[in-house]
Structures are given as C-alpha cells and as structure tokens.
Motif scaffolding. Structure first.
Motif, PDB file in Angstrom:
ATOM      1  N   VAL A 123       0.853  -1.183   0.000  1.00  0.00           N
ATOM      2  CA  VAL A 123       0.000   0.000   0.000  1.00  0.00           C
ATOM      3  C   VAL A 123       0.896   1.242   0.000  1.00  0.00           C
ATOM      4  O   VAL A 123       1.720   1.413   0.889  1.00  0.00           O
ATOM      5  CB  VAL A 123      -0.924   0.028   1.229  1.00  0.00           C
ATOM      6  N   ALA A 124       0.748   2.079  -1.019  1.00  0.00           N
ATOM      7  CA  ALA A 124       1.551   3.309  -1.119  1.00  0.00           C
ATOM      8  C   ALA A 124       3.038   3.002  -0.993  1.00  0.00           C
ATOM      9  O   ALA A 124       3.765   3.606  -0.210  1.00  0.00           O
ATOM     10  CB  ALA A 124       1.127   4.321  -0.060  1.00  0.00           C
ATOM     11  N   GLY A 125       3.495   2.053  -1.779  1.00  0.00           N
ATOM     12  CA  GLY A 125       4.887   1.613  -1.689  1.00  0.00           C
ATOM     13  C   GLY A 125       5.892   2.693  -2.068  1.00  0.00           C
ATOM     14  O   GLY A 125       5.616   3.572  -2.876  1.00  0.00           O
ATOM     15  N   VAL A 126       7.049   2.610  -1.478  1.00  0.00           N
ATOM     16  CA  VAL A 126       8.165   3.516  -1.756  1.00  0.00           C
ATOM     17  C   VAL A 126       9.364   2.673  -2.182  1.00  0.00           C
ATOM     18  O   VAL A 126       9.387   1.467  -1.979  1.00  0.00           O
ATOM     19  CB  VAL A 126       8.520   4.349  -0.491  1.00  0.00           C
ATOM     20  N   VAL A 127      10.412   3.272  -2.803  1.00  0.00           N
ATOM     21  CA  VAL A 127      10.627   4.678  -3.036  1.00  0.00           C
ATOM     22  C   VAL A 127      10.618   4.915  -4.537  1.00  0.00           C
ATOM     23  O   VAL A 127      11.360   4.261  -5.277  1.00  0.00           O
ATOM     24  CB  VAL A 127      11.971   5.141  -2.453  1.00  0.00           C
ATOM     25  N   VAL A 201       2.960  10.776  -2.617  1.00  0.00           N
ATOM     26  CA  VAL A 201       4.171  10.034  -2.243  1.00  0.00           C
ATOM     27  C   VAL A 201       4.373   8.831  -3.163  1.00  0.00           C
ATOM     28  O   VAL A 201       5.508   8.499  -3.529  1.00  0.00           O
ATOM     29  CB  VAL A 201       4.098   9.586  -0.769  1.00  0.00           C
ATOM     30  N   ALA A 202       3.282   8.177  -3.511  1.00  0.00           N
ATOM     31  CA  ALA A 202       3.342   7.020  -4.415  1.00  0.00           C
ATOM     32  C   ALA A 202       2.498   7.331  -5.652  1.00  0.00           C
ATOM     33  O   ALA A 202       1.347   6.914  -5.751  1.00  0.00           O
ATOM     34  CB  ALA A 202       2.825   5.772  -3.713  1.00  0.00           C
ATOM     35  N   PRO A 203       3.044   8.076  -6.608  1.00  0.00           N
ATOM     36  CA  PRO A 203       2.275   8.468  -7.790  1.00  0.00           C
ATOM     37  C   PRO A 203       1.889   7.282  -8.660  1.00  0.00           C
ATOM     38  O   PRO A 203       2.462   6.190  -8.551  1.00  0.00           O
ATOM     39  CB  PRO A 203       3.228   9.412  -8.527  1.00  0.00           C
ATOM     40  N   HIS A 204       0.921   7.517  -9.541  1.00  0.00           N
ATOM     41  CA  HIS A 204       0.367   6.434 -10.364  1.00  0.00           C
ATOM     42  C   HIS A 204       1.437   5.711 -11.177  1.00  0.00           C
ATOM     43  O   HIS A 204       1.475   4.474 -11.201  1.00  0.00           O
ATOM     44  CB  HIS A 204      -0.700   6.987 -11.311  1.00  0.00           C
ATOM     45  N   ASP A 205       2.291   6.458 -11.876  1.00  0.00           N
ATOM     46  CA  ASP A 205       3.276   5.819 -12.751  1.00  0.00           C
ATOM     47  C   ASP A 205       4.197   4.877 -11.979  1.00  0.00           C
ATOM     48  O   ASP A 205       4.564   3.803 -12.477  1.00  0.00           O
ATOM     49  CB  ASP A 205       4.100   6.873 -13.479  1.00  0.00           C
ATOM     50  N   VAL A 220      -4.386  -1.565  -7.902  1.00  0.00           N
ATOM     51  CA  VAL A 220      -5.727  -1.071  -7.613  1.00  0.00           C
ATOM     52  C   VAL A 220      -5.586   0.321  -7.011  1.00  0.00           C
ATOM     53  O   VAL A 220      -4.761   0.540  -6.111  1.00  0.00           O
ATOM     54  CB  VAL A 220      -6.484  -1.996  -6.631  1.00  0.00           C
ATOM     55  N   GLU A 221      -6.374   1.259  -7.503  1.00  0.00           N
ATOM     56  CA  GLU A 221      -6.370   2.615  -6.963  1.00  0.00           C
ATOM     57  C   GLU A 221      -7.715   2.894  -6.306  1.00  0.00           C
ATOM     58  O   GLU A 221      -8.767   2.583  -6.870  1.00  0.00           O
ATOM     59  CB  GLU A 221      -6.095   3.631  -8.074  1.00  0.00           C
ATOM     60  N   VAL A 222      -7.679   3.477  -5.125  1.00  0.00           N
ATOM     61  CA  VAL A 222      -8.891   3.809  -4.384  1.00  0.00           C
ATOM     62  C   VAL A 222      -8.924   5.309  -4.147  1.00  0.00           C
ATOM     63  O   VAL A 222      -7.879   5.964  -4.137  1.00  0.00           O
ATOM     64  CB  VAL A 222      -8.963   3.053  -3.037  1.00  0.00           C
TER      65      VAL A 222
END
Length: 265
Positions: A123-127, A201-205, A220-222
C-alpha cells in the motif's frame, strides 16, 4: 477497540509488539506499518479485516511502543523479524500487508521466507526513483498532509511522536537505499499494489511500474491520499481479501477475471 491479545516477540536481540485481532481462521493477515509509524493508523484496516480473518499488527523494533534497539534496523533486518514471527506462530502462508516503507519490508520478507509467506500487498509503496532523496521524499510527505483528512493527520502525528524524530531520521537513509523495484521483480508470490488516487508520495506511474515489474502483479487505486487504509479501510480490506483468495488459486488465474490494473470507485 479492544485488541484480542498483545504479545511481545523477541528476535535477534530485538523486541516487536504484536497486536492481535479477529478469529483463528485459516486465513491470517500480517500488517506492517510505514516509517516512523505504529499500530494506531492501521487500526481501521485491522478492524475491517478482522470481521472474517485473523489480523496481526506488528510494531517493529524502534517504532510505536516497541523498544528501540541501539541501531536502526535495515529493511532486510526488519523483514527477518516478520519472517521469524510467521515461523514462530506457525501461520500458513499469511497475507503480508505493508504500508509505505512497510511495503518494502513485506516484499523483502517474501524473498526471505518464500516457504512460509503468502501473497503480498504493498500500500503506497516507496521509493519512487523520481524522488529517491530525503529532501524530495520530505516534500512529498509535506504535500500529503494537505490532502489527508484531519483525523488521518492526527493519527499519523500521534504515531510519529511516539517513534520520535531521531529514529525516523536515522531510518530514512535505509529506506532510500532499498531497491524496491529490483525486489518486486524477484517476488515468488502474487503482489497487489494499492494506492490512493490523490497520493503524492506514491504516484500512479510508480505504482503501475511496481505492479508490472512483479511476475504476478496487479494495481488497484482507491479514492484518497497516502493513508487509504485509514480513510477507506473497507475498500482496501475487500481488495486484500480478494488478493488472498487469488493467491490460493493457480498461478496467473485472476479472481472474477480482473485485469492487471483496476480501480475502486
């Protein structure tokens, strides 16, 4: 909310706090927080998942209420703690769910423990390689505070204060150094990438890149920003449960015929 149990788990000279919720079903979920965080902001997601499965919310060494080791642990060392906990409890391929830096930890845990770890959720992975510096990550985190709800910001600040700025800053270089994109390319289990559609912080691309790099990945985007598991826990929990079911099927077979990328609205 009253946790079913709270235990302290020791591994390699460090101590982790584990907060349990939900029944002892075959399906279990292990939740791992992001940098500087703890259990509080994961509580809504834990409650949603606990309606049908067991949940283990980890506060890793140095975060939340867990004792702080002398030196900050690397992503690899934190992942080793997660794998050791799964082995110790005897869970059967639990779904590992990590947020932000926690996404790095669960991906690495799947690489270290392919025999015991189930599907992975980032979820909202980095970096994001486009912001692989402390300054750029800091600017994105600051931007995120302006799009999160007030209750989300309060929960995030509560956990950050418990960890403290020193341990947070000591951990940032370790987070930046971990090659997430290289790790997901070697994943032996299915990967679900989840992001909020307003997450700076975690953009779509970047999220799409992670899903496509994995041998078996989906995006999956919410609706929401960085902390979608706090603001949209039911939607995120539904996707996690589907991912767990999908992970139990034959390789490459999708639940309900979903495409590689999907959007929850």
């Amino acid at each position: 909310m009253r946790w079913r149990s709270v235990v302290e788990f020791e591994h390699a000279g460090t101590r982790t706090h584990v907060h349990r919720l939900g029944p002892d079903t075959d399906q279990q979920h292990v939740l791992v927080h992001g940098i500087g965080m703890g259990r509080h902001y994961l509580t809504p997601l834990a409650e949603s998942l606990a309606g049908s499965a067991g949940v283990h919310v980890l506060e890793l060494p140095g975060f939340g209420d867990a004792p702080t080791p002398d030196e900050p642990l690397t992503v690899e060392q934190l992942a080793a703690v997660v794998v050791a906990y799964v082995r110790r409890t005897g869970m059967t391929r639990p779904v590992l769910v990590g947020h932000s830096m926690g996404a790095q930890v669960v991906v690495e845990a799947a690489l270290q423990g392919p025999d015991v770890v189930g599907p992975v959720v980032a979820v909202a992975g980095v970096v994001d390689p486009g912001a692989r510096s402390a300054g750029r990550q800091g600017m994105r985190m600051l931007a995120d505070l302006f799009v999160e709800t007030p209750s989300t910001v309060a929960a995030l600040v509560r956990d950050w204060l418990r960890t403290g700025p020193r341990r947070y800053l000591e951990t940032v270089p370790l987070m930046l150094a971990y090659p997430t994109e290289e790790a997901v390319a070697r994943l032996p289990v299915p990967l679900l990438v989840v992001r909020g559609d307003r997450d700076p912080v975690a953009p779509h691309d970047w999220a799409d890149q992670l899903a496509r790099l994995a041998p078996d990945g989906r995006l999956v985007e919410v609706p929401g920003a960085h902390a979608v598991m706090f603001t949209r826990p039911d939607e995120v929990a539904e996707q996690i449960v589907l991912h767990g079911l999908r992970g139990a099927t034959a390789a490459g077979e999708d639940v309900a015929g979903e495409d590689v990328a999907g959007t929850v609205r």
